[in-house]
Design a protein around this motif. Structure first.
Motif, PDB file in Angstrom:
ATOM      1  N   LEU A  81      32.541   9.217 -20.129  1.00 53.78           N
ATOM      2  CA  LEU A  81      31.816   8.089 -19.547  1.00 53.78           C
ATOM      3  C   LEU A  81      30.348   8.478 -19.438  1.00 53.78           C
ATOM      4  N   PHE A  82      29.473   7.607 -19.906  1.00 49.50           N
ATOM      5  CA  PHE A  82      28.039   7.885 -19.856  1.00 49.50           C
ATOM      6  C   PHE A  82      27.371   6.923 -18.895  1.00 49.50           C
ATOM      7  N   GLY A  83      26.625   7.482 -17.914  1.00 50.60           N
ATOM      8  CA  GLY A  83      25.910   6.668 -16.945  1.00 50.60           C
ATOM      9  C   GLY A  83      24.416   6.816 -17.124  1.00 50.60           C
ATOM     10  N   PRO A  84      23.737   5.812 -17.650  1.00 53.00           N
ATOM     11  CA  PRO A  84      22.284   5.898 -17.853  1.00 53.00           C
ATOM     12  C   PRO A  84      21.553   6.115 -16.525  1.00 53.00           C
ATOM     13  N   LYS A 134      33.917  10.504 -28.292  1.00 50.83           N
ATOM     14  CA  LYS A 134      33.886   9.044 -28.163  1.00 50.83           C
ATOM     15  C   LYS A 134      33.444   8.718 -26.737  1.00 50.83           C
ATOM     16  N   VAL A 135      32.453   7.844 -26.625  1.00 54.62           N
ATOM     17  CA  VAL A 135      31.773   7.615 -25.347  1.00 54.62           C
ATOM     18  C   VAL A 135      31.811   6.136 -24.959  1.00 54.62           C
ATOM     19  N   VAL A 136      32.064   5.890 -23.676  1.00 53.39           N
ATOM     20  CA  VAL A 136      31.942   4.540 -23.111  1.00 53.39           C
ATOM     21  C   VAL A 136      30.789   4.555 -22.111  1.00 53.39           C
ATOM     22  N   ILE A 137      29.883   3.600 -22.244  1.00 55.51           N
ATOM     23  CA  ILE A 137      28.723   3.484 -21.368  1.00 55.51           C
ATOM     24  C   ILE A 137      29.040   2.525 -20.222  1.00 55.51           C
ATOM     25  N   LEU A 138      28.667   2.909 -19.003  1.00 60.28           N
ATOM     26  CA  LEU A 138      28.798   2.025 -17.849  1.00 60.28           C
ATOM     27  C   LEU A 138      27.437   1.443 -17.508  1.00 60.28           C
ATOM     28  N   ASP A 139      27.380   0.127 -17.353  1.00 61.22           N
ATOM     29  CA  ASP A 139      26.123  -0.570 -17.089  1.00 61.22           C
ATOM     30  C   ASP A 139      26.314  -1.465 -15.872  1.00 61.22           C
ATOM     31  N   ASP A 140      25.212  -1.959 -15.314  1.00 63.38           N
ATOM     32  CA  ASP A 140      25.348  -2.900 -14.199  1.00 63.38           C
ATOM     33  C   ASP A 140      25.330  -4.337 -14.717  1.00 63.38           C
ATOM     34  N   VAL A 141      24.175  -4.811 -15.156  1.00 57.81           N
ATOM     35  CA  VAL A 141      24.048  -6.164 -15.699  1.00 57.81           C
ATOM     36  C   VAL A 141      23.160  -6.107 -16.927  1.00 57.81           C
ATOM     37  N   MET A 142      23.556  -6.749 -17.998  1.00 62.22           N
ATOM     38  CA  MET A 142      22.704  -6.841 -19.180  1.00 62.22           C
ATOM     39  C   MET A 142      21.848  -8.096 -19.077  1.00 62.22           C
TER      40      MET A 142
END
Length: 231
Positions: A81-84, A134-142
């Motif tokens: 999991l990738f958290g910007p 393999k990476v999944v990105i977590l975002d708040d709102v696009m």
């Protein structure tokens, strides 16, 4: 659109977000210039109980996307999991924890720095190496999608493969051209169906109707008619 019921994790996130003003209903001018009847600020989801609710919701959304339609490969198995930076850092760390404790799924987490570190381990990345993963990105709102595109570029630059994005809220709006959506544009980069969300604008409308908030619901419906995705 507003006749269904919501899973508990969605209702709990809405209620907890409202309790700290992370989700507000009223009149708000967005960066796009649109006048929105609601506003979401994930940066205010910053207490232990609320982070637990958010992480549980991220984890539930991931599990649901992987199990509801395996043939569509909506969200494939992943390693990291990738958290910007910065808001995404607690999202990734707490969700990795909840995936382990609630679902017995073991994944690593990683995040980036705003500025490269010139001592210690150095570089822009912290956490599990994404090289070959393999990476999944977590975002708040696009909104424009600029932040998530930057995260995709960062992961790729470090040798990782982005196989999905999970956001806290999908506003389900058309872009400035009145046709396309940011989600569809990001799916062109990571794969169709691989941008998932905990909440959508229609979920907020279901919750408002269930809780008798008629004025707020009317405002949301009017906004949907003007800017909402119709497909």
């Amino acid at each position: 659109m507003t006749t269904s019921s919501l899973p508990n994790y969605k209702s709990q996130l809405i209620e907890h977000a409202m309790s700290v003003d992370a989700l507000k209903f009223g009149t708000f001018t967005l960066k796009s210039g649109r006048i929105s009847p609601y506003f979401f600020n994930a940066g205010l989801l910053c207490t232990g109980p609320i982070l637990a609710t958010l992480a549980s919701a991220y984890a539930a959304t991931i599990i649901e996307a992987q199990s509801s339609s395996p043939s569509s490969n909506a969200l494939p198995k992943f390693d990291v999991l990738f958290g910007p930076a910065y808001k995404g850092i607690p999202f990734a760390s707490t969700t990795a924890l909840l995936l382990h404790t609630q679902h017995n799924i073991q994944v690593g987490f990683a995040y980036d720095r705003k500025e490269a570190k010139d001592h210690g381990e150095g570089g822009m990345m912290v956490g599990v190496p994404v090289q070959g993963k393999k990476v999944v990105i977590l975002d708040d709102v696009m909104t424009s999608g600029k932040a998530v595109r930057g995260a995709i570029d960062t992961v790729k630059a470090n040798g990782g493969e982005v196989v999905g994005v999970v956001q806290a809220l999908d506003r389900e709006e058309v872009g400035q051209d009145g046709v396309s959506s940011t989600v569809k544009e990001v799916e062109d980069l990571v794969g169709q169906g691989r941008v998932q969300s905990i909440l959508k604008m229609r979920d907020l409308m279901i919750w408002l109707e269930k809780n008798g908030m008629q004025k707020e619901l009317t405002d949301m419906r009017e906004y949907w008619q003007q800017y909402g995705l119709k497909n």
